[in-house]
Design an enzyme around this catalytic site. Structure first.
Site, PDB file in Angstrom:
ATOM      1  N   LYS A 200      50.295  48.460  26.439  1.00 16.01           N
ATOM      2  CA  LYS A 200      49.029  49.006  26.931  1.00 16.01           C
ATOM      3  C   LYS A 200      48.994  48.842  28.441  1.00 16.01           C
ATOM      4  O   LYS A 200      49.151  47.730  28.960  1.00 16.01           O
ATOM      5  CB  LYS A 200      47.855  48.276  26.290  1.00 16.01           C
ATOM      6  CG  LYS A 200      46.515  48.723  26.842  1.00 16.01           C
ATOM      7  CD  LYS A 200      45.368  48.095  26.085  1.00 16.01           C
ATOM      8  CE  LYS A 200      44.048  48.458  26.730  1.00 16.01           C
ATOM      9  NZ  LYS A 200      42.915  47.849  26.053  1.00 16.01           N
ATOM     10  N   LYS A 253      49.814  53.077  24.792  1.00 17.13           N
ATOM     11  CA  LYS A 253      48.518  53.538  25.295  1.00 17.13           C
ATOM     12  C   LYS A 253      48.488  53.466  26.805  1.00 17.13           C
ATOM     13  O   LYS A 253      48.854  52.416  27.347  1.00 17.13           O
ATOM     14  CB  LYS A 253      47.435  52.644  24.710  1.00 17.13           C
ATOM     15  CG  LYS A 253      46.043  52.948  25.198  1.00 17.13           C
ATOM     16  CD  LYS A 253      45.072  51.949  24.641  1.00 17.13           C
ATOM     17  CE  LYS A 253      43.728  52.155  25.285  1.00 17.13           C
ATOM     18  NZ  LYS A 253      42.790  51.133  24.912  1.00 17.13           N
TER      19      LYS A 253
HETATM   20  C1  PBG Z   1      40.039  47.463  25.468  1.00 20.77           C
HETATM   21  C2  PBG Z   1      40.169  48.901  25.208  1.00 20.77           C
HETATM   22  C3  PBG Z   1      40.161  49.925  26.153  1.00 20.77           C
HETATM   23  C4  PBG Z   1      40.299  51.108  25.454  1.00 20.77           C
HETATM   24  C5  PBG Z   1      40.396  50.795  24.116  1.00 20.77           C
HETATM   25  N1  PBG Z   1      40.333  49.413  23.984  1.00 20.77           N
HETATM   26  C6  PBG Z   1      39.984  50.021  27.575  1.00 20.77           C
HETATM   27  C7  PBG Z   1      40.156  49.050  28.601  1.00 20.77           C
HETATM   28  O1  PBG Z   1      41.190  48.411  28.715  1.00 20.77           O
HETATM   29  O2  PBG Z   1      39.190  48.956  29.370  1.00 20.77           O
HETATM   30  C8  PBG Z   1      40.331  52.447  26.129  1.00 20.77           C
HETATM   31  C9  PBG Z   1      40.373  53.615  25.278  1.00 20.77           C
HETATM   32  C10 PBG Z   1      40.076  54.888  25.957  1.00 20.77           C
HETATM   33  O3  PBG Z   1      40.031  55.020  27.173  1.00 20.77           O
HETATM   34  O4  PBG Z   1      39.878  55.842  25.191  1.00 20.77           O
HETATM   35  N2  PBG Z   1      39.499  46.785  24.399  1.00 20.77           N
END
Ligand code: PBG
Length: 329
Positions: A200, A253
């Site tokens: 991620k 991601k």
């Molecule tokens: C963190 C989380 C994030 C997303 C899903 N889970 C974002 C972040 O790191 O701030 C982002 C998903 C999206 O942008 O659709 N729990």
């Protein structure tokens, strides 16, 4: 001059039926996981302006929502919760009566057969918006990795008790899969799979989500735990570790700017189910351009989703899912 006849690639493109028959990548609604945002309150939809068509839903609205999702042939949802009150340790996340737990129970009570995934993280639940417990042990405020592992386990076990079918940790803490697997097993949830957000990235594409989940950090950013977008080989290390720790499925991601990472992870581990998350910013870009009449939304959305599958994803978390399922039917 060559004496060979021209090799005519176009022959297989002449007849529409033949094009259908030689198509390599088939996108279906069965590939989709739809993110849902649940909030406290009653009978309220709070529209998310940067994600047209998406809203924070109160728990009482979920029964109808999941019925519609199921009727479209989408097999799975992933829940994000916006609690009534946030605090420094995000305690709503591991409260058995927390917002996600209420949502999970409501979905089960509605008789839904959807696969209910629960995102396990803290940024939506903490008042500072970071993904865990903050300390300043080293002179700078940062997320305390090992202290966070303890509450991640409490959160995951509480979600499992409330009916989560899959646990999906997204906080990028080191050792989180070992901690969660052990914690789930110790509580009798040895059959609950873990989908790890293994690679991620610290991405600008999460902007609209942070409006949706009210989870923007109040100071600093997430670069001390999420990955540097410039790194590819490091994603493979993250993946190796998560598999060694017992992850059942992996995730990359965001998706669109990371198709190479999806490809590399699938190539390294063809045997492991791989998810990719087409995130909020990817969705918002398409919506905004389409609203201006600059691109054809349906065509571009399906092209993006197909490219993510072609790159190697077996399942795609995405915000187009309901419309895409209709377009594909
Ligand atoms: C963190 C989380 C994030 C997303 C899903 N889970 C974002 C972040 O790191 O701030 C982002 C998903 C999206 O942008 O659709 N729990």
């Amino acid at each position: 001059m060559s004496s060979f006849p021209t090799i005519r690639m176009r022959r297989l493109r002449t007849h529409p039926k033949l094009r259908d028959m030689v198509r390599e990548t088939m996108l279906t609604p069965n590939d989709f996981i739809l993110p849902l945002f649940v909030r406290h309150g009653e009978k309220t939809r709070v529209d998310i302006s940067s994600m047209p068509g998406h809203a924070q839903l109160t728990v009482d609205l979920l029964a109808d929502e999941v019925a519609e999702i199921e009727s479209l042939g989408i097999p799975s949802i992933i829940l994000f919760g916006i609690p009534e009150t946030k605090d420094s340790v995000g305690s709503d996340a591991y409260d058995d009566n927390g917002i996600v737990q209420q949502a999970l129970r409501a979905i089960k009570a509605a008789g839904s057969n959807l696969l209910g995934m629960a995102d396990v993280c803290f940024c939506e639940f903490t008042d500072h918006g970071h993904c865990g417990i903050i300390n300043d042990r080293h002179g700078t405020m940062d997320v305390d990795n090992d202290a966070t592992l303890e509450i991640l386990v409490k959160e995951a076990v509480s979600f499992a008790k409330a009916g989560a079918d899959v646990i999906a940790p997204s906080g990028m803490m080191d050792g989180m899969i070992t901690a969660l697997r052990t914690g789930l097993d110790d509580s009798g949830f040895e059959n609950i799979p873990i989908l790890s957000y293994a690679a991620k990235y610290s991405s600008g594409f999460y902007g609209p989500f942070r409006e949706a989940a009210e989870s923007a950090p109040t100071f600093g950013d997430r670069r001390t735990y999420q990955m540097d977008p410039a790194n590819g080989a490091e994603a493979l290390r993250e993946v190796e570790l998560d598999l060694a720790e017992g992850a059942d499925m992996l995730m990359v991601k965001p998706a669109l700017s990371y198709l190479d990472i999806i490809r590399r992870v699938k190539h390294a581990h063809p045997e492991v189910p791989l998810a990719a998350y087409s995130v909020s910013g990817e969705f918002a870009m398409v919506k905004a351009a389409a609203a201006n009449g600059w691109i054809d939304e349906q065509r571009v959305a399906l092209e993006i989703l197909t490219s993510i599958k072609r790159a190697g994803a077996d399942m795609i978390l995405n915000y187009f899912a309901k419309d895409a399922a209709r377009w594909l039917s």
